[in-house]
Design a protein around this motif. Structure first.
Motif, PDB file in Angstrom:
ATOM      1  N   SER A  17       0.839  -1.198   0.000  1.00  0.00           N
ATOM      2  CA  SER A  17       0.000   0.000   0.000  1.00  0.00           C
ATOM      3  C   SER A  17       0.873   1.247   0.000  1.00  0.00           C
ATOM      4  N   GLN A  19       0.284   3.982   1.578  1.00  0.00           N
ATOM      5  CA  GLN A  19       0.401   4.529   2.925  1.00  0.00           C
ATOM      6  C   GLN A  19       1.548   3.885   3.680  1.00  0.00           C
ATOM      7  N   PRO A  50      -6.131   0.925 -10.208  1.00  0.00           N
ATOM      8  CA  PRO A  50      -6.998   0.956  -9.018  1.00  0.00           C
ATOM      9  C   PRO A  50      -7.396  -0.452  -8.586  1.00  0.00           C
ATOM     10  N   ASP A  51      -7.540  -0.627  -7.263  1.00  0.00           N
ATOM     11  CA  ASP A  51      -8.002  -1.881  -6.674  1.00  0.00           C
ATOM     12  C   ASP A  51      -8.887  -1.514  -5.491  1.00  0.00           C
ATOM     13  N   GLY A  52     -10.157  -1.182  -5.770  1.00  0.00           N
ATOM     14  CA  GLY A  52     -11.030  -0.652  -4.734  1.00  0.00           C
ATOM     15  C   GLY A  52     -10.562   0.740  -4.348  1.00  0.00           C
ATOM     16  N   ARG A  53     -10.338   0.936  -3.047  1.00  0.00           N
ATOM     17  CA  ARG A  53      -9.853   2.224  -2.561  1.00  0.00           C
ATOM     18  C   ARG A  53      -8.328   2.275  -2.546  1.00  0.00           C
ATOM     19  N   ARG A  54      -7.692   1.202  -2.967  1.00  0.00           N
ATOM     20  CA  ARG A  54      -6.234   1.155  -2.971  1.00  0.00           C
ATOM     21  C   ARG A  54      -5.748   1.007  -4.410  1.00  0.00           C
TER      22      ARG A  54
END
Length: 321
Positions: A17, A19, A50-54
């Motif tokens: 991720s 983050q 993109p992979d959902g919100r990540r």
């Protein structure tokens, strides 16, 4: 290509991720995104999607991340050869409790003394949990075990390094009478594991609550003795297993060379043996990252010293006191 941009991509492949990459490299997530986007524009290829919100790496991104690990490892090697900065970073390891105590904590002490720029984060997990975390990219190294009778199943995407092997025995109440335990002279007592288990076919059995490896090995030996053990208790803690045995609530596998509480007798199992085998598992190609390669090497070195020490004790034998 800018090595720093490659570092952002490599860390995204390792950590999963933006983050976590930002936290690791002490930058903002915007910086991580911008640097990887700039790298993609430079190479005219899409590296993330993109992979959902990540986000996740595209096939091209994963391939480039593999090259990035090699390139960055080469840069680290060149710096070390020229006497410049030592490798640094945070290596996350998940492992079983006994392995952490025996092998990982000594490595942590060595790193603190000799390699202060490398930090180890430790998660206590049984092998299935550790392997799942490794596959998900949540950790860098899994310290796991299996039994020789129930081998660990691994995917081609990982590298497995053998660390050490330890014999396990059957732990039974020391007060069990002659009708339960038929005395067999040494060394023949260690000859027939099915016969040893057969003497306890009517007892309740204790197995691990978070992993099936010891239960699988136990059932295989029991099948050779033509009975199915009654699994009554499941406990993750070896201390709790010993408490249950001492209280007369069952029998179970324990380390053959480990200390046991008063009231427990260890019966050897060698034909076939119940051998626990410990491994360090990493994702293929990731040990090109210098801090992870160093941690794995230190684990191997410590495991070798553990094995040599046990061999020396067995060779010397007990001393009179």
């Amino acid at each position: 290509m800018d090595p720093r941009r490659l570092l952002f991509l490599s860390e995204l492949a390792r950590l999963g991720s933006m983050q976590r990459v930002a936290d690791e490299l002490d930058v903002t997530t915007s910086t991580v995104s911008q640097q990887i986007a700039a790298l993609g524009r430079e190479l005219r290829v899409r590296l993330i999607e993109p992979d959902g919100r990540r986000v996740r790496l595209t096939p091209a991104g994963r391939r480039l991340a593999e090259h990035a690990a090699t390139i960055l490892a080469g840069i680290d090697a060149a710096r070390r050869d020229l006497g410049s900065d030592e490798p640094g970073g945070t290596v996350t390891v998940a492992g079983f409790a006994t392995g952490i105590r025996q092998a990982l904590i000594p490595v942590i002490r060595r790193l603190a003394a000799d390699r202060p720029r490398i930090t180890l984060h430790v998660h206590e997990h049984e092998p299935p949990e550790a392997m799942a975390a490794l596959a998900a990219g949540a950790i860098d190294l899994a310290l796991v075990y299996d039994y020789s009778l129930a081998p660990l199943r691994v995917e081609p995407s990982v590298e497995v390094t053998r660390l050490w092997t330890a014999a396990w025995a059957l732990g039974v109440p020391a007060a069990a009478g002659p009708q339960a335990i038929e005395p067999v002279p040494e060394p023949a007592a260690a000859a027939d594991s099915p016969a040893t288990l057969r003497q306890f076919r009517d007892h309740q059995w204790i197995v691990n609550s978070r992993n099936t490896a010891d239960e699988d090995a136990l059932r295989i030996i029991a099948s050779m003795a033509d009975f199915e053990p009654e699994i009554a208790h499941r406990a993750d803690s070896l201390d709790l297993v010993q408490d249950l045995i001492t209280a007369g609530h069952g029998v179970g596998l324990l380390p053959a060379d480990g200390a046991v509480a008063p009231g427990i007798r260890l019966l050897p199992l060698t034909n076939p043996p119940a051998l626990l085998r410990a491994f360090a598992v990493t994702r293929r190609g990731h040990t090109q990252w210098a801090p992870l390669a160093l941690v794995r090497r230190m684990l191997v070195e410590h495991a070798s010293r553990m094995t040599e020490g046990k061999t020396a004790v067995r060779t010397a034998g007990p001393t009179a006191g």
